[in-house]
Design a protein around this motif. Structure first.
Motif, PDB file in Angstrom:
ATOM      1  N   SER A  37       1.113  -1.836   0.102  1.00 21.24           N
ATOM      2  CA  SER A  37      -0.280   0.364  -0.052  1.00 21.24           C
ATOM      3  C   SER A  37       0.876   1.261  -0.399  1.00 21.24           C
ATOM      4  O   SER A  37       2.271   1.090   0.354  1.00 21.24           O
ATOM      5  N   PRO A  38       0.538   2.826  -0.129  1.00 23.74           N
ATOM      6  CA  PRO A  38       1.505   3.674  -0.202  1.00 23.74           C
ATOM      7  C   PRO A  38       1.619   4.079   1.233  1.00 23.74           C
ATOM      8  O   PRO A  38       2.244   4.273   1.366  1.00 23.74           O
ATOM      9  N   VAL A  39       0.955   3.605   2.020  1.00 25.03           N
ATOM     10  CA  VAL A  39       1.557   3.654   3.502  1.00 25.03           C
ATOM     11  C   VAL A  39       2.862   3.167   3.761  1.00 25.03           C
ATOM     12  O   VAL A  39       3.623   3.300   4.551  1.00 25.03           O
ATOM     13  N   GLN A  40       2.700   1.383   3.856  1.00 21.04           N
ATOM     14  CA  GLN A  40       3.817   0.497   3.117  1.00 21.04           C
ATOM     15  C   GLN A  40       4.826   0.731   2.794  1.00 21.04           C
ATOM     16  O   GLN A  40       5.936   0.765   3.217  1.00 21.04           O
ATOM     17  N   LEU A  41       4.676   1.388   1.917  1.00 20.30           N
ATOM     18  CA  LEU A  41       5.632   2.125   0.924  1.00 20.30           C
ATOM     19  C   LEU A  41       6.496   2.701   0.963  1.00 20.30           C
ATOM     20  O   LEU A  41       7.457   3.475   1.200  1.00 20.30           O
ATOM     21  N   ASP A  42       5.600   4.157   1.752  1.00 15.53           N
ATOM     22  CA  ASP A  42       6.494   5.109   3.118  1.00 15.53           C
ATOM     23  C   ASP A  42       7.634   4.407   3.620  1.00 15.53           C
ATOM     24  O   ASP A  42       8.024   5.113   4.046  1.00 15.53           O
ATOM     25  N   VAL A  43       6.325   4.258   4.644  1.00 15.70           N
ATOM     26  CA  VAL A  43       7.257   3.547   6.098  1.00 15.70           C
ATOM     27  C   VAL A  43       8.397   2.202   5.348  1.00 15.70           C
ATOM     28  O   VAL A  43       9.993   3.273   5.560  1.00 15.70           O
ATOM     29  N   LEU A  44       8.465   1.972   4.121  1.00 16.49           N
ATOM     30  CA  LEU A  44       9.941   1.155   3.795  1.00 16.49           C
ATOM     31  C   LEU A  44      10.549   2.292   3.663  1.00 16.49           C
ATOM     32  O   LEU A  44      11.769   2.064   3.681  1.00 16.49           O
ATOM     33  N   THR A  45      10.297   3.349   2.760  1.00 20.75           N
ATOM     34  CA  THR A  45      11.121   3.885   1.927  1.00 20.75           C
ATOM     35  C   THR A  45      11.675   5.590   3.237  1.00 20.75           C
ATOM     36  O   THR A  45      13.108   5.193   3.659  1.00 20.75           O
ATOM     37  N   ARG A  46      11.245   5.485   3.730  1.00 24.96           N
ATOM     38  CA  ARG A  46      11.754   6.409   5.866  1.00 24.96           C
ATOM     39  C   ARG A  46      12.258   5.506   6.050  1.00 24.96           C
ATOM     40  O   ARG A  46      13.748   6.158   6.494  1.00 24.96           O
ATOM     41  N   ALA A  47      12.251   3.380   6.140  1.00 24.13           N
ATOM     42  CA  ALA A  47      12.967   3.459   7.113  1.00 24.13           C
ATOM     43  C   ALA A  47      14.564   3.245   6.363  1.00 24.13           C
ATOM     44  O   ALA A  47      15.383   2.828   6.489  1.00 24.13           O
ATOM     45  N   MET A  48      14.586   2.797   5.027  1.00 25.16           N
ATOM     46  CA  MET A  48      15.952   2.598   4.239  1.00 25.16           C
ATOM     47  C   MET A  48      16.530   3.630   4.552  1.00 25.16           C
ATOM     48  O   MET A  48      17.319   3.889   4.376  1.00 25.16           O
ATOM     49  N   ASP A  49      15.961   5.610   4.556  1.00 28.76           N
ATOM     50  CA  ASP A  49      16.952   5.896   4.809  1.00 28.76           C
ATOM     51  C   ASP A  49      17.528   6.600   5.827  1.00 28.76           C
ATOM     52  O   ASP A  49      18.317   6.506   6.300  1.00 28.76           O
ATOM     53  N   VAL A  50      16.295   5.707   7.291  1.00 25.11           N
ATOM     54  CA  VAL A  50      17.465   5.729   8.106  1.00 25.11           C
ATOM     55  C   VAL A  50      18.145   4.714   7.928  1.00 25.11           C
ATOM     56  O   VAL A  50      19.224   4.805   8.659  1.00 25.11           O
ATOM     57  N   ARG A  51      18.133   3.405   7.272  1.00 30.41           N
ATOM     58  CA  ARG A  51      19.242   2.782   7.473  1.00 30.41           C
ATOM     59  C   ARG A  51      20.000   3.155   7.208  1.00 30.41           C
ATOM     60  O   ARG A  51      21.606   3.449   6.975  1.00 30.41           O
ATOM     61  N   ASN A  52      20.320   3.975   5.914  1.00 31.73           N
ATOM     62  CA  ASN A  52      21.320   4.436   5.330  1.00 31.73           C
ATOM     63  C   ASN A  52      22.356   5.381   5.213  1.00 31.73           C
ATOM     64  O   ASN A  52      22.877   5.586   5.266  1.00 31.73           O
ATOM     65  N   ALA A  53      20.944   6.206   6.690  1.00 35.95           N
ATOM     66  CA  ALA A  53      22.261   7.026   6.967  1.00 35.95           C
ATOM     67  C   ALA A  53      22.773   6.895   7.987  1.00 35.95           C
ATOM     68  O   ALA A  53      23.672   7.290   9.003  1.00 35.95           O
ATOM     69  N   VAL A  54      22.755   5.693   9.123  1.00 37.21           N
ATOM     70  CA  VAL A  54      23.189   4.970   9.757  1.00 37.21           C
ATOM     71  C   VAL A  54      23.845   4.115   9.216  1.00 37.21           C
ATOM     72  O   VAL A  54      25.149   4.088   9.718  1.00 37.21           O
ATOM     73  N   LEU A  55      23.510   3.659   8.492  1.00 40.52           N
ATOM     74  CA  LEU A  55      24.832   2.321   8.393  1.00 40.52           C
ATOM     75  C   LEU A  55      24.640   2.642   6.573  1.00 40.52           C
ATOM     76  O   LEU A  55      24.547   1.881   5.740  1.00 40.52           O
ATOM     77  N   PRO A  56      25.752   3.634   6.016  1.00 39.98           N
ATOM     78  CA  PRO A  56      25.637   4.079   4.744  1.00 39.98           C
ATOM     79  C   PRO A  56      26.414   3.133   3.821  1.00 39.98           C
ATOM     80  O   PRO A  56      25.848   3.019   2.353  1.00 39.98           O
ATOM     81  N   SER A  57      27.159   1.682   3.859  1.00 49.03           N
ATOM     82  CA  SER A  57      27.615   1.062   3.075  1.00 49.03           C
ATOM     83  C   SER A  57      26.374  -0.457   2.503  1.00 49.03           C
ATOM     84  O   SER A  57      26.225  -1.278   1.548  1.00 49.03           O
ATOM     85  N   THR A  58      25.051  -0.079   3.542  1.00 48.75           N
ATOM     86  CA  THR A  58      23.931  -0.992   3.109  1.00 48.75           C
ATOM     87  C   THR A  58      23.406  -0.396   1.108  1.00 48.75           C
ATOM     88  O   THR A  58      22.312  -1.070   0.637  1.00 48.75           O
ATOM     89  N   SER A  59      23.561   0.632   2.072  1.00 49.36           N
ATOM     90  CA  SER A  59      22.623   1.287   0.262  1.00 49.36           C
ATOM     91  C   SER A  59      23.081   0.706  -0.961  1.00 49.36           C
ATOM     92  O   SER A  59      22.924   1.031  -2.356  1.00 49.36           O
ATOM     93  N   ARG A  60      24.847   0.428  -1.354  1.00 51.97           N
ATOM     94  CA  ARG A  60      24.657   0.065  -1.648  1.00 51.97           C
ATOM     95  C   ARG A  60      25.548  -1.946  -2.177  1.00 51.97           C
ATOM     96  O   ARG A  60      25.215  -2.503  -3.320  1.00 51.97           O
ATOM     97  N   GLN A  61      24.237  -2.085  -1.162  1.00 48.25           N
ATOM     98  CA  GLN A  61      24.259  -3.543  -0.940  1.00 48.25           C
ATOM     99  C   GLN A  61      23.207  -4.574  -2.471  1.00 48.25           C
ATOM    100  O   GLN A  61      23.949  -5.136  -3.295  1.00 48.25           O
ATOM    101  N   HIS A  62      22.143  -3.196  -2.190  1.00 45.99           N
ATOM    102  CA  HIS A  62      21.044  -3.486  -3.699  1.00 45.99           C
ATOM    103  C   HIS A  62      20.372  -2.854  -4.404  1.00 45.99           C
ATOM    104  O   HIS A  62      19.313  -2.574  -3.828  1.00 45.99           O
ATOM    105  N   PRO A  63      21.537  -1.583  -4.467  1.00 48.07           N
ATOM    106  CA  PRO A  63      20.495  -0.462  -5.204  1.00 48.07           C
ATOM    107  C   PRO A  63      19.425  -0.122  -6.222  1.00 48.07           C
ATOM    108  O   PRO A  63      18.599   0.660  -5.954  1.00 48.07           O
ATOM    109  N   GLU A  64      19.802  -1.638  -7.293  1.00 48.97           N
ATOM    110  CA  GLU A  64      19.135  -1.511  -8.311  1.00 48.97           C
ATOM    111  C   GLU A  64      17.126  -2.151  -7.351  1.00 48.97           C
ATOM    112  O   GLU A  64      16.393  -1.768  -7.815  1.00 48.97           O
TER     113      GLU A  64
END
Length: 99
Positions: free
Chosen positions: A54-81
């Motif tokens: 759902s749009p709500v789930q996608l919003d939660v997921l993208t915000r969680a990805m932002d948090v993850r990338n801020a705390v652990l930047p290397s994880t953003s390179r694991q599966h960028p596609e």
């Protein structure tokens, strides 16, 4: 399919754990404010998909990805596609129906 819902089909079995780790980290870091109230529904995703989010789930997921990338930047390179596909689905879910 309800308005705004998007289908995401993972092509690797590692994608569900990758997203689950993002959500788990965000929840651990932000429990006091409960900014991610629908994260459990995303965490329960089947590993194989396809996932209908759902749009709500996608919003939660993208915000969680932002948090993850801020705390652990290397994880953003694991599966960028795949991260890019999630962000694109989130953008599509926010468009008015039919555009």
């Amino acid at each position: 399919m309800p308005d705004g819902h998007q289908v995401i089909t993972p092509d690797r079995r590692c994608y569900a754990p990758h997203l689950g780790a993002s959500l788990a980290l965000a929840l651990r870091l932000d429990r006091a404010r409960a900014v991610f109230p629908h994260a459990e529904a995303v965490l329960d995703a089947d590993e194989r998909g396809p996932w209908v989010l759902s749009p709500v789930q996608l919003d939660v997921l993208t915000r969680a990805m932002d948090v993850r990338n801020a705390v652990l930047p290397s994880t953003s390179r694991q599966h960028p596609e795949f991260d890019a596909a999630i962000r694109a689905a989130h953008a599509r879910s926010r468009r008015p129906h039919g555009t």
